[in-house]
Motif scaffolding. Structure first.
Motif, PDB file in Angstrom:
ATOM      1  N   ASN A 154       0.781  -1.227   0.030  1.00 36.77           N
ATOM      2  CA  ASN A 154      -0.007   0.109   0.136  1.00 36.77           C
ATOM      3  C   ASN A 154       0.904   1.156   0.013  1.00 36.77           C
ATOM      4  N   PRO A 155       1.312   1.620  -1.239  1.00 40.85           N
ATOM      5  CA  PRO A 155       2.058   2.809  -1.341  1.00 40.85           C
ATOM      6  C   PRO A 155       1.630   4.198  -0.688  1.00 40.85           C
ATOM      7  N   GLY A 156       0.370   4.132  -0.215  1.00 41.84           N
ATOM      8  CA  GLY A 156      -0.511   5.345   0.175  1.00 41.84           C
ATOM      9  C   GLY A 156      -0.013   5.770   1.620  1.00 41.84           C
ATOM     10  N   LEU A 157       0.562   4.648   2.301  1.00 41.11           N
ATOM     11  CA  LEU A 157       0.965   4.615   3.873  1.00 41.11           C
ATOM     12  C   LEU A 157       1.574   6.015   3.885  1.00 41.11           C
ATOM     13  N   SER A 158       1.185   6.779   4.931  1.00 46.92           N
ATOM     14  CA  SER A 158       1.636   8.237   4.998  1.00 46.92           C
ATOM     15  C   SER A 158       2.931   8.055   6.292  1.00 46.92           C
ATOM     16  N   VAL A 159       4.031   8.739   5.761  1.00 50.31           N
ATOM     17  CA  VAL A 159       5.469   8.576   6.572  1.00 50.31           C
ATOM     18  C   VAL A 159       5.540  10.238   6.800  1.00 50.31           C
ATOM     19  N   GLY A 160       5.582  10.687   7.958  1.00 43.11           N
ATOM     20  CA  GLY A 160       5.711  12.111   8.199  1.00 43.11           C
ATOM     21  C   GLY A 160       7.139  12.357   8.723  1.00 43.11           C
ATOM     22  N   SER A 185      10.999   7.071  -4.684  1.00 41.31           N
ATOM     23  CA  SER A 185      10.014   7.981  -4.674  1.00 41.31           C
ATOM     24  C   SER A 185       8.356   7.318  -4.251  1.00 41.31           C
ATOM     25  N   SER A 186       8.572   5.829  -3.937  1.00 40.43           N
ATOM     26  CA  SER A 186       7.530   5.352  -3.609  1.00 40.43           C
ATOM     27  C   SER A 186       6.706   5.788  -2.404  1.00 40.43           C
ATOM     28  N   VAL A 187       7.689   6.495  -1.394  1.00 33.52           N
ATOM     29  CA  VAL A 187       7.128   6.706  -0.014  1.00 33.52           C
ATOM     30  C   VAL A 187       6.375   7.994  -0.128  1.00 33.52           C
ATOM     31  N   ASN A 188       5.029   7.803   0.522  1.00 28.73           N
ATOM     32  CA  ASN A 188       4.376   9.056   0.591  1.00 28.73           C
ATOM     33  C   ASN A 188       4.580   9.877   1.887  1.00 28.73           C
ATOM     34  N   TYR A 189       5.735  10.745   1.547  1.00 26.53           N
ATOM     35  CA  TYR A 189       6.250  11.454   2.649  1.00 26.53           C
ATOM     36  C   TYR A 189       5.263  12.642   2.860  1.00 26.53           C
ATOM     37  N   ILE A 190       5.073  12.991   4.009  1.00 23.10           N
ATOM     38  CA  ILE A 190       4.122  14.050   4.308  1.00 23.10           C
ATOM     39  C   ILE A 190       4.927  15.141   5.261  1.00 23.10           C
ATOM     40  N   PRO A 191       5.395  16.346   4.627  1.00 21.88           N
ATOM     41  CA  PRO A 191       6.251  17.311   5.339  1.00 21.88           C
ATOM     42  C   PRO A 191       5.540  17.991   6.357  1.00 21.88           C
ATOM     43  N   PHE A 192       5.809  18.029   7.549  1.00 25.45           N
ATOM     44  CA  PHE A 192       5.418  18.753   8.732  1.00 25.45           C
ATOM     45  C   PHE A 192       6.361  19.849   9.019  1.00 25.45           C
ATOM     46  N   SER A 193       5.852  20.702  10.044  1.00 23.55           N
ATOM     47  CA  SER A 193       6.742  21.789  10.119  1.00 23.55           C
ATOM     48  C   SER A 193       7.845  21.768  11.184  1.00 23.55           C
ATOM     49  N   GLY A 194       7.953  20.577  11.718  1.00 25.08           N
ATOM     50  CA  GLY A 194       9.124  20.155  12.667  1.00 25.08           C
ATOM     51  C   GLY A 194       8.659  18.763  13.039  1.00 25.08           C
ATOM     52  N   GLY A 195       9.700  18.089  13.570  1.00 27.22           N
ATOM     53  CA  GLY A 195       9.846  16.635  14.266  1.00 27.22           C
ATOM     54  C   GLY A 195       8.815  16.533  15.224  1.00 27.22           C
ATOM     55  N   GLY A 196       8.541  17.586  16.026  1.00 26.38           N
ATOM     56  CA  GLY A 196       7.619  17.500  17.026  1.00 26.38           C
ATOM     57  C   GLY A 196       6.114  17.496  16.586  1.00 26.38           C
ATOM     58  N   ASP A 197       5.875  18.286  15.589  1.00 25.76           N
ATOM     59  CA  ASP A 197       4.799  18.369  14.862  1.00 25.76           C
ATOM     60  C   ASP A 197       4.252  17.109  14.390  1.00 25.76           C
ATOM     61  N   ALA A 198       5.410  16.307  13.827  1.00 26.24           N
ATOM     62  CA  ALA A 198       5.062  14.879  13.074  1.00 26.24           C
ATOM     63  C   ALA A 198       5.021  14.084  14.142  1.00 26.24           C
TER      64      ALA A 198
END
Lengths: 332, 497
Positions: A154-160, A185-198
């Motif tokens: 499931n390539p849609g799995l989100s990794v923050g 490029s298969s990682v659905n990388y979700i950018p957050f504004s910081g590690g704590g946020d993620a």
């Protein structure tokens, strides 16, 4: 206006700097700073660069390692680009240093800075941190391979992660995926504004996994925690609160990733000055004051002198541009 | 009774002479930092890390927390007197505080700000003490979809903030959203509206816009109106005393905004600025005399001041119970705690009860100090308004420029400030309200990022905003708050006809 006046300044300052360089090399082999050293953190107060700059200047002062003061200066903007542009104009100035880490390579590769590490003089690499992959405590994934097996299905799995696409956290997880046999490029990388946020989003169950700095996550792990670590990017197991976390390599994925931090100087900094600073920092790493601060901040010593760190930076650039071009984010 | 025992234990720590001294030093320094634009609580705290390094962790946090809430407390002063917010959290205070000052009620405005801040701070400490561990669940339950819905709800306030013409208010809001977009896009790393300038890569600082559009525009406007320097204002300060009916009038807004502000503060990323705006617009809608908001209504000062102080305390919930900083300021606090060898997080209450309860107890003391410290200062500080106009205008000008330059040491930002000053002047001359622009600027960025993040997680499925109960309810409230005033208007018109 500013550009003009700076140019004018440079016209006056350059010959003077050259002159200063000449006189010192003639007078003595042992160069020492003749005035207070500007120590630039290319970011706002509070971040990683700022902490490094303030800790180093405090330890140097406390331990009496230098006669001159190391003045911490914050030049925020553009993820470092504003400071780099300023320092790049200060060619040959032996009284200006700045803190650095992977963004000096990543930001220019992404096309957001005209200057990269080759424009400056490497002085020393000091410390490193590593990446860590986290899941929530009740997650079904037990190992890094479980996570990647799930990602394959499931390539849609989100990794923050705590930074923009193409920056440190993204490169780290994309490189790991690539080493584990997936497309970077298969990682659905979700950018957050910081590690704590993620991490907050991980605890709330909004994302499946998080990639962040191991040092940043130490406080979150352990008894009673809502999150769990699957693996760490170091070549060997880390100590302290992370002793239980297996490395990627232990789990059969041959991949390491360093979040190193070091010091660089102005373009064409005189050789005597580079020698002086690299030796100063080597000496500093041996002091009790440094070791105490380092342990509290969760840093790991990773000293390299000017020459070694120059080679290391070139290797890093090659590695990063490889991952970035796999991701289609190479803009240089 | 458990909380009471813990609180007693906390007071045992906070009342140690050295800690009382730290509370006092912290709130005093904070008040001054808050009054001066430029040196915000973030940089002040970062500069303090080396000082707290060797301190007992509870003392260190007591001192630093004092600086933080002290700055929010003191930030209202320049908002009210000069229309120049000292910290981002006090922008909303200027909407009614400055008009009050212009009417010769500066003393009253400052007193209301002080009392409301005190009540907001105290109510929120009680909440912090009683429900902090439970609230950590609330804080994490807000994911991208929920934040998007919250920001939508926040943006509906544009309607109530644009008093005369809704169209002009909406135009101002759109400009605000556009300004919030400038810089590197976090989702893709693409530059937007930077025109190749590296100075714009990090976006435009909120305070540059706020100081330009409010304070600088005010200076320009006064100059345009014929910079007559002769009319010295008579008794510009006015009385500090509140009448009984005034106290009654603000009691409701203060308590409601305190609770609202606290919960906004608990959500990582929301914080004092958004809390104060939400408090302001909520009270404006609830008030019978809502149309006098923006013209010097005392409730318009009380609500945001209670909310921003409560939000400041609320932001300690995710910091202390989850170990996750919700704002730039709490991120620096987290760093300082780590340096002192304390790791905030779920285990902190058990491992370091002295730090948690010591700080909670110190906040009660700190709020009392702030009130006692600020009230006698009001007549002194408000004297600024007795200055002849040319001096006062120059003072505001210097204040803005130092504030902006002090934040980034960038001449470019000074030019931006000038640009926003001119924009603010134009908006005033043509009757565009400034508040919607500022609100949209604060919310726009988080709204956009949360929306795209939510969609990226859901794989592009828009139902994610409706599937989640919190998000759905927030969106429904937003819809209601947009629909109700329109219905009311229509009914009024129908009755009139």
């Amino acid at each position: 206006m500013t550009v003009l006046s700076l140019k004018r300044l440079a016209v006056i300052a350059l010959p003077m700097a050259a002159l200063a360089g000449m006189t010192t090399s003639v007078q003595a082999q042992e160069w020492t700073p003749s005035k207070s050293v500007e120590f630039v953190a290319p970011a706002n107060p509070g971040g990683g660069w700022d902490t490094l700059v303030r800790t180093v200047s405090r330890v140097i002062q406390q331990e009496g390692l230098a006669d001159e003061n190391y003045a911490a200066i914050n030049v925020p903007g553009g993820g470092g680009a504003v400071a780099w542009a300023q320092i790049a104009r200060d060619s040959g100035n032996p009284h200006k240093l700045f803190a650095t880490s992977p963004p000096i390579i990543l930001v220019p590769l992404a096309g957001a800075s005209r200057y990269d590490h080759t424009d400056f003089t490497p002085v020393a690499r000091l410390i490193t941190d590593y990446s860590i992959v986290l899941v929530s405590a009740d997650s079904e994934y037990e190992t890094i391979n479980d996570l990647f097996d799930a990602l394959k299905e499931n390539p849609g799995l989100s990794v923050g992660g705590g930074s923009a696409p193409g920056s440190m956290d993204h490169i780290s997880i994309a490189g790991l995926a690539s080493a584990a046999g997936l497309e970077a490029s298969s990682v659905n990388y979700i950018p957050f504004s910081g590690g704590g946020d993620a991490m907050t989003n991980l605890m709330g169950g909004h994302i499946e996994a998080v990639i962040t700095g191991a040092g940043e996550s130490v406080g979150q792990l352990g008894e009673g925690s809502q999150i769990r670590a699957l693996g760490v990017s170091s070549p060997e197991r880390l100590g302290g609160g992370l002793a239980e976390v297996p490395t990627y390599q232990e789990q059969g994925v041959d991949y390491t990733f360093d979040i190193w931090r070091g010091i660089m100087g102005t373009p064409d900094m005189p050789e005597e000055a580079v020698t002086y600073y690299q030796d100063l920092f080597a000496e500093m790493l041996e002091t009790d004051g440094w070791q105490e601060a380092r342990d509290q901040l969760g840093w790991i010593d990773a000293y390299q002198n000017s020459e070694e760190s120059g080679v290391f930076l070139d290797e890093q650039q090659a590695q990063f541009s490889g991952v970035l071009s796999e991701l289609g984010l190479l803009r240089q | 009774m458990d909380a009471l025992n813990n609180l007693m234990y906390g007071f045992g720590i906070a009342l140690e002479p050295i800690n009382i001294a730290y509370v006092f030093a912290g709130v005093f320094a904070g008040t001054i930092i808050g009054m001066l634009p430029g040196l915000g609580p973030i940089s002040a705290l970062a500069l303090m890390i080396p000082i707290t390094f060797a301190m007992e962790p509870s003392s260190g946090l007591i001192l630093m927390a004092g600086v933080y809430y002290g700055a929010i407390f003191g930030g209202s002063t320049s908002s009210i007197l000069l229309n120049a917010p000292g910290v981002a959290g006090t922008v909303a205070t200027s909407f009614d505080g400055y008009p009050m000052a212009k009417k010769g009620m500066a003393g009253k405005a400052l007193a209301i700000a002080a009392y409301s801040s005190f009540v907001g701070g105290t109510i929120s400490v009680i909440f912090l003490m009683l429900v902090a561990p439970l609230l950590s669940k609330v804080a994490v339950s807000f994911g991208p979809a929920e934040y998007f819905a919250l920001m939508v709800l926040g943006l509906t306030a544009v309607v109530s903030l644009s008093d005369k013409s809704l169209i002009k208010g909406l135009i101002a809001a759109v400009v605000g959203v556009i300004i919030s977009i400038v810089g590197i896009d976090l989702q893709t790393g693409t530059e937007r509206f930077t025109f190749g300038s590296i100075q714009l890569l990090d976006g435009i600082d909120f305070l540059v816009v706020a100081l330009g559009i409010f304070a600088l525009a005010e200076v320009f406007y006064m100059l345009l109106r014929g910079g007559g320097g002769k009319e010295a204002p008579r008794n510009a300060i006015g009385s500090l005393k509140l009448t009984r009916s005034e106290v009654k009038e603000i009691a409701g807004p203060v308590s409601r905004s305190s609770v609202l502000g606290f919960f906004t503060g608990v959500l990582p990323g929301a914080g004092a600025t958004i809390g104060s705006f939400l408090g302001y617009s909520m009270e404006k809608r609830l008030a019978k005399d809502g149309d006098t908001f923006g013209k010097g209504n005392i409730k318009g000062v009380a609500a945001p001041e209670a909310a921003n102080n409560a939000a400041c305390t609320g932001s300690f919930v995710p910091l202390l119970t989850l170990g996750v900083p919700g704002s730039g300021t709490t991120a620096v606090l987290l760093g300082a705690l780590l340096v002192m060898g304390v790791t905030p997080g779920p285990m902190m209450l058990e491992q370091r009860p002295d730090v948690f309860w010591g700080v909670v107890a110190s906040m009660y003391i700190g709020n009392i100090f702030l009130l006692v410290l600020n009230l006698p200062l009001i007549p002194l500080i408000a004297k600024i308004l007795d200055l002849p106009k040319p001096l006062l205008l120059s003072l505001i000008l210097i204040f803005c420029m130092i504030g902006v330059y002090g934040m980034s040491f960038s001449v470019f930002d000074l030019l931006l400030l000038l640009g926003f000053g001119l924009l603010g002047l134009g908006m005033r001359l043509f009757g565009f309200p400034a508040a919607p622009l500022i609100l949209a600027l604060i919310l726009g960025n988080i709204m956009e990022e949360s929306m795209r993040r939510a969609l990226q997680i859901s794989g592009g499925d828009w139902m994610t905003f409706i599937d989640k109960p919190i998000s759905l309810s927030l969106l429904l409230i937003a819809l209601l708050s947009l629909g109700l005033p329109l219905l009311k208007k229509r009914r009024k018109r129908a009755i009139a006809e």
